[in-house]
Design an enzyme around this catalytic site. Sequence first.
Site, PDB file in Angstrom:
ATOM      1  N   TYR A 148      54.708  34.500  35.925  1.00  0.00           N
ATOM      2  CA  TYR A 148      54.963  35.566  36.894  1.00  0.00           C
ATOM      3  C   TYR A 148      56.375  35.445  37.456  1.00  0.00           C
ATOM      4  CZ  TYR A 148      50.401  37.148  35.977  1.00  0.00           C
ATOM      5  OH  TYR A 148      49.333  37.661  35.311  1.00  0.00           O
ATOM      6  N   LYS A 202      46.864  27.397  25.590  1.00  0.00           N
ATOM      7  CA  LYS A 202      47.406  27.742  24.269  1.00  0.00           C
ATOM      8  C   LYS A 202      48.335  26.597  23.851  1.00  0.00           C
ATOM      9  CE  LYS A 202      47.992  30.681  20.845  1.00  0.00           C
ATOM     10  NZ  LYS A 202      46.909  30.996  19.880  1.00  0.00           N
ATOM     11  N   ASP A 235      42.886  32.547  22.932  1.00  0.00           N
ATOM     12  CA  ASP A 235      42.517  33.644  22.035  1.00  0.00           C
ATOM     13  C   ASP A 235      41.048  33.524  21.614  1.00  0.00           C
ATOM     14  OD1 ASP A 235      43.331  31.343  20.732  1.00  0.00           O
ATOM     15  OD2 ASP A 235      44.468  32.352  19.161  1.00  0.00           O
ATOM     16  N   ASP A 259      44.510  35.907  34.851  1.00  0.00           N
ATOM     17  CA  ASP A 259      44.597  37.330  35.192  1.00  0.00           C
ATOM     18  C   ASP A 259      43.858  38.153  34.136  1.00  0.00           C
ATOM     19  OD1 ASP A 259      45.397  39.737  36.287  1.00  0.00           O
ATOM     20  OD2 ASP A 259      47.504  39.535  35.742  1.00  0.00           O
ATOM     21  N   ASP A 263      39.677  39.960  34.273  1.00  0.00           N
ATOM     22  CA  ASP A 263      39.334  41.377  34.063  1.00  0.00           C
ATOM     23  C   ASP A 263      38.278  41.500  32.970  1.00  0.00           C
ATOM     24  OD1 ASP A 263      41.343  41.984  35.894  1.00  0.00           O
ATOM     25  OD2 ASP A 263      42.118  43.661  34.718  1.00  0.00           O
TER      26      ASP A 263
HETATM   27  C1  IPM Z   1      45.702  40.682  40.028  1.00  0.00           C
HETATM   28  C2  IPM Z   1      46.753  41.706  39.776  1.00  0.00           C
HETATM   29  C3  IPM Z   1      48.085  41.191  40.252  1.00  0.00           C
HETATM   30  C4  IPM Z   1      48.490  40.053  39.351  1.00  0.00           C
HETATM   31  C5  IPM Z   1      49.160  42.234  40.344  1.00  0.00           C
HETATM   32  C6  IPM Z   1      48.808  43.336  41.307  1.00  0.00           C
HETATM   33  C7  IPM Z   1      50.480  41.620  40.699  1.00  0.00           C
HETATM   34  O1  IPM Z   1      46.797  42.068  38.434  1.00  0.00           O
HETATM   35  O2  IPM Z   1      45.529  40.283  41.165  1.00  0.00           O
HETATM   36  O3  IPM Z   1      45.038  40.256  39.085  1.00  0.00           O
HETATM   37  O4  IPM Z   1      48.964  40.275  38.237  1.00  0.00           O
HETATM   38  O5  IPM Z   1      48.303  38.920  39.725  1.00  0.00           O
HETATM   39 MN    MN Z   2      44.995  41.394  37.314  1.00  0.00          MN
END
Ligand code: IPM
Ligand code: MN
Length: 381
Positions: A148, A202, A235, A259, A263
């Site tokens: 990041y 990785k 992966d 991250d 999701d």
């Molecule tokens: C998350 C989001 C954030 C990140 C963004 C909004 C910067 O995707 O909290 O997962 O990438 O960390």
């Molecule tokens: Mn995110």
Amino acid sequence: MTAEEAAPSGSAAPPDTVRLMVLEGDGIGPEIVAATLRVLAAVGERFGIDLAFEHHLIGLAALAAHGSTFPGHIIGAVANFDGIVLGPVDHQRYPTPELGGLNPSGQLRKQLDLYANIRPARTLPGLPPPCGRSFDLLIVRENTEGFYADRSMFVGSGEFMPTPDVALSLRKITRDGSTRIARSAFELAGRRARRKVTAVHKANVLRVTDGLFLECVREVAEEYPEVEYEEQLVDAMTALLVRDPSRFDVIVTTNMFGDILSDLASELSGSLGLAASLNSGREFAIAQAQHGSAPDIAGEGVANPASLIGSAGMLLAWIGERREDQRLIDAGAAISRAIADVLRLPQHRTRDLGGDVGTAAFADLVADALRSDASKGEDVA
Ligand code: IPM
Ligand code: MN
């Protein structure tokens, strides 16, 4: 900037106030934050917790009012609060940092050293998971370094362009950062039934950086012989998660992998809209939904607020652990249980889950569930 107080608890011996800074953010932020505050007010009443909220502007509204998406006074004010309820931010639409476009999410995580991003993903009774399997896992994502660009440098950005046709990005992995996130993961795993940690990496390609990360996690693993430990390549991990998420318990990984995997895991549980998330450090924590600001549906009142409501529950429980205040811990558990209770019925679901309940109506259902939970007595552990 506006300030408002929640209704006082009305209990005979007023408990210590929990002071929360509220940052609505962009897109659907104001709607899901309002929904979350309704639920917090209900849980405050139910458990006799005195909650005080103070709103500050961030994001595009703050850019218009103060010339920055993350005005400087916010960090200075944090010391007056026990935690933050943070709405989603649309930092993709922000101008460059020189023009006031700072990502509030990254700034808060880095400046407050909120190194552990705790992201539960679990299937709920009555809500058929798209993956066809029930599971209950916890992703422990490093939050202050990795790939990041706004977190990896002391001065400047972790991304740069030596020529117009070459773009570079730095990934920062440190011994301290890796060791402390590993410790968070093993501590949390030690309190769960399965007691298993999977480190995701990785290191076959990123031999030096993920090599260091794994070295640190392995050292910490030695301190927790009661916790089972395994490693997976990132992966392969995506395939394994889709195939059978129930084989995992606590997953510890670096920032960007966490991250992405979080999701995936929350969508496998039913919807990204369900995914609670807590940014936590040694001294402070922030409730923040896992999802983004969904500008396409902003203002329509259809967004699922469950993620931020659940995150606020995690925040109350986190403050409760630090203060050794069982009411706050119980309040956090009650919020999570109320969300699950409401979602049991198809007619209680928001659009992302195939229903047509709106944002505010969903919050009212959760608040009602908290009240009826109260009628069942005090057995809320
Ligand atoms: C998350 C989001 C954030 C990140 C963004 C909004 C910067 O995707 O909290 O997962 O990438 O960390
Ligand atoms: Mn995110």
